[in-house]
Scaffold this motif. Sequence first.
Motif, PDB file in Angstrom:
ATOM      1  N   PRO A  90       6.109   0.865   8.598  1.00 51.17           N
ATOM      2  CA  PRO A  90       6.650   2.055   9.237  1.00 51.17           C
ATOM      3  C   PRO A  90       6.039   3.364   8.748  1.00 51.17           C
ATOM      4  N   ALA A  91       5.248   3.318   7.687  1.00 49.08           N
ATOM      5  CA  ALA A  91       4.748   4.565   7.089  1.00 49.08           C
ATOM      6  C   ALA A  91       4.000   5.419   8.104  1.00 49.08           C
ATOM      7  N   PHE A  92       3.093   4.813   8.854  1.00 45.10           N
ATOM      8  CA  PHE A  92       2.272   5.593   9.777  1.00 45.10           C
ATOM      9  C   PHE A  92       3.126   6.259  10.851  1.00 45.10           C
ATOM     10  N   GLU A  93       3.992   5.523  11.487  1.00 43.84           N
ATOM     11  CA  GLU A  93       4.826   6.086  12.550  1.00 43.84           C
ATOM     12  C   GLU A  93       5.809   7.121  12.017  1.00 43.84           C
ATOM     13  N   GLU A  94       6.302   6.889  10.822  1.00 40.53           N
ATOM     14  CA  GLU A  94       7.334   7.772  10.258  1.00 40.53           C
ATOM     15  C   GLU A  94       6.821   9.187  10.004  1.00 40.53           C
ATOM     16  N   VAL A  95       5.536   9.351   9.667  1.00 39.28           N
ATOM     17  CA  VAL A  95       5.020  10.704   9.419  1.00 39.28           C
ATOM     18  C   VAL A  95       5.043  11.550  10.685  1.00 39.28           C
ATOM     19  N   PHE A  96       4.975  10.899  11.836  1.00 36.90           N
ATOM     20  CA  PHE A  96       5.058  11.618  13.110  1.00 36.90           C
ATOM     21  C   PHE A  96       6.517  11.838  13.512  1.00 36.90           C
ATOM     22  N   THR A  97       7.334  10.804  13.329  1.00 35.97           N
ATOM     23  CA  THR A  97       8.752  10.884  13.688  1.00 35.97           C
ATOM     24  C   THR A  97       9.453  12.006  12.921  1.00 35.97           C
ATOM     25  N   SER A 121       2.994  11.152   1.465  1.00 35.39           N
ATOM     26  CA  SER A 121       2.113  11.057   0.288  1.00 35.39           C
ATOM     27  C   SER A 121       1.169   9.860   0.419  1.00 35.39           C
ATOM     28  N   CYS A 122       1.636   8.788   1.041  1.00 38.62           N
ATOM     29  CA  CYS A 122       0.766   7.619   1.261  1.00 38.62           C
ATOM     30  C   CYS A 122      -0.406   7.994   2.167  1.00 38.62           C
ATOM     31  N   LEU A 123      -0.111   8.690   3.269  1.00 39.67           N
ATOM     32  CA  LEU A 123      -1.179   9.106   4.178  1.00 39.67           C
ATOM     33  C   LEU A 123      -2.093  10.111   3.493  1.00 39.67           C
ATOM     34  N   TYR A 124      -1.491  11.092   2.834  1.00 40.61           N
ATOM     35  CA  TYR A 124      -2.287  12.101   2.123  1.00 40.61           C
ATOM     36  C   TYR A 124      -3.204  11.434   1.098  1.00 40.61           C
ATOM     37  N   ASN A 125      -2.653  10.555   0.255  1.00 46.13           N
ATOM     38  CA  ASN A 125      -3.459   9.904  -0.777  1.00 46.13           C
ATOM     39  C   ASN A 125      -4.544   9.037  -0.174  1.00 46.13           C
ATOM     40  N   ALA A 130      -5.628  -0.293  -0.942  1.00 49.04           N
ATOM     41  CA  ALA A 130      -4.174  -0.420  -0.881  1.00 49.04           C
ATOM     42  C   ALA A 130      -3.522   0.799  -0.222  1.00 49.04           C
ATOM     43  N   GLU A 131      -3.954   1.992  -0.593  1.00 56.19           N
ATOM     44  CA  GLU A 131      -3.392   3.208   0.010  1.00 56.19           C
ATOM     45  C   GLU A 131      -3.671   3.241   1.510  1.00 56.19           C
ATOM     46  N   PHE A 132      -4.893   2.892   1.878  1.00 55.46           N
ATOM     47  CA  PHE A 132      -5.241   2.866   3.299  1.00 55.46           C
ATOM     48  C   PHE A 132      -4.366   1.859   4.035  1.00 55.46           C
ATOM     49  N   ASP A 133      -4.267   0.668   3.485  1.00 55.01           N
ATOM     50  CA  ASP A 133      -3.508  -0.391   4.132  1.00 55.01           C
ATOM     51  C   ASP A 133      -2.054   0.029   4.346  1.00 55.01           C
ATOM     52  N   TYR A 134      -1.455   0.614   3.345  1.00 58.42           N
ATOM     53  CA  TYR A 134      -0.049   0.990   3.458  1.00 58.42           C
ATOM     54  C   TYR A 134       0.143   2.209   4.360  1.00 58.42           C
ATOM     55  N   ALA A 135      -0.695   3.214   4.213  1.00 61.47           N
ATOM     56  CA  ALA A 135      -0.524   4.465   4.958  1.00 61.47           C
ATOM     57  C   ALA A 135      -0.669   4.279   6.466  1.00 61.47           C
ATOM     58  N   PHE A 136      -1.496   3.329   6.858  1.00 57.29           N
ATOM     59  CA  PHE A 136      -1.764   3.145   8.279  1.00 57.29           C
ATOM     60  C   PHE A 136      -0.994   1.967   8.871  1.00 57.29           C
ATOM     61  N   ARG A 137       0.004   1.509   8.185  1.00 56.53           N
ATOM     62  CA  ARG A 137       0.828   0.389   8.624  1.00 56.53           C
ATOM     63  C   ARG A 137       2.230   0.909   8.972  1.00 56.53           C
ATOM     64  N   GLU A 148      -6.831  10.959  16.253  1.00 53.65           N
ATOM     65  CA  GLU A 148      -7.892  11.112  15.251  1.00 53.65           C
ATOM     66  C   GLU A 148      -7.667  10.187  14.057  1.00 53.65           C
ATOM     67  N   LEU A 149      -6.411  10.082  13.636  1.00 53.91           N
ATOM     68  CA  LEU A 149      -6.086   9.188  12.517  1.00 53.91           C
ATOM     69  C   LEU A 149      -6.321   7.726  12.899  1.00 53.91           C
ATOM     70  N   LEU A 150      -5.966   7.367  14.119  1.00 49.40           N
ATOM     71  CA  LEU A 150      -6.200   5.990  14.574  1.00 49.40           C
ATOM     72  C   LEU A 150      -7.692   5.691  14.713  1.00 49.40           C
ATOM     73  N   THR A 151      -8.475   6.691  15.098  1.00 45.29           N
ATOM     74  CA  THR A 151      -9.929   6.514  15.159  1.00 45.29           C
ATOM     75  C   THR A 151     -10.487   6.270  13.759  1.00 45.29           C
ATOM     76  N   LEU A 152     -10.004   7.042  12.789  1.00 41.13           N
ATOM     77  CA  LEU A 152     -10.432   6.818  11.400  1.00 41.13           C
ATOM     78  C   LEU A 152     -10.034   5.417  10.949  1.00 41.13           C
ATOM     79  N   LYS A 153      -8.821   5.030  11.260  1.00 41.76           N
ATOM     80  CA  LYS A 153      -8.350   3.686  10.905  1.00 41.76           C
ATOM     81  C   LYS A 153      -9.291   2.623  11.471  1.00 41.76           C
TER      82      LYS A 153
END
Length: 133
Positions: free
Chosen positions: A55-62, A14-18, A46-53, A73-78
């Motif tokens: 453990p949130a960012f890695e956890e969506v893939f794990t 939800s953090c990444l989605y938001n 705040a949402e960007f900062d948290y979603a791309f940090r 693509e997400l890292l390029t956007l970041k």
Amino acid sequence: MHTQHETQAAYYYSCLYNSLVLLAASPDYLAKLAGPTFDPVFELEAEFDYAFRYPAFEEVFTTGKVSELLKDELLTLKSRVLALPPEAWHWDSISSAVAWQEIRVKADSLLTHLGELRREYDFSFTIHIPSQS
């Protein structure tokens, strides 16, 4: 009954989605979100900062919530968002700067690649008091 791990995975997604929804949102939609406890510019940052940090960012893939194929693509956007100067994080810039327009298009494309049809902020994990419009 959801396990704590499933709830945490849903929260991180939800953090990444938001974050993507706010990055993709039109200035009009962002303005409609404004309320006594919701500042769209603050939430965008705040949402960007948290979603791309971690453990949130890695956890969506794990957890498989997001395909590893989208990671670059997400890292390029970041990187594009992080490259914005501090003065770009103001309402006038967010609503009119070319860099923000390009970010909006890319974030919207990423939502599509995630298989998301929705483009509405998900308040499932937050308390929101809407404005009295």
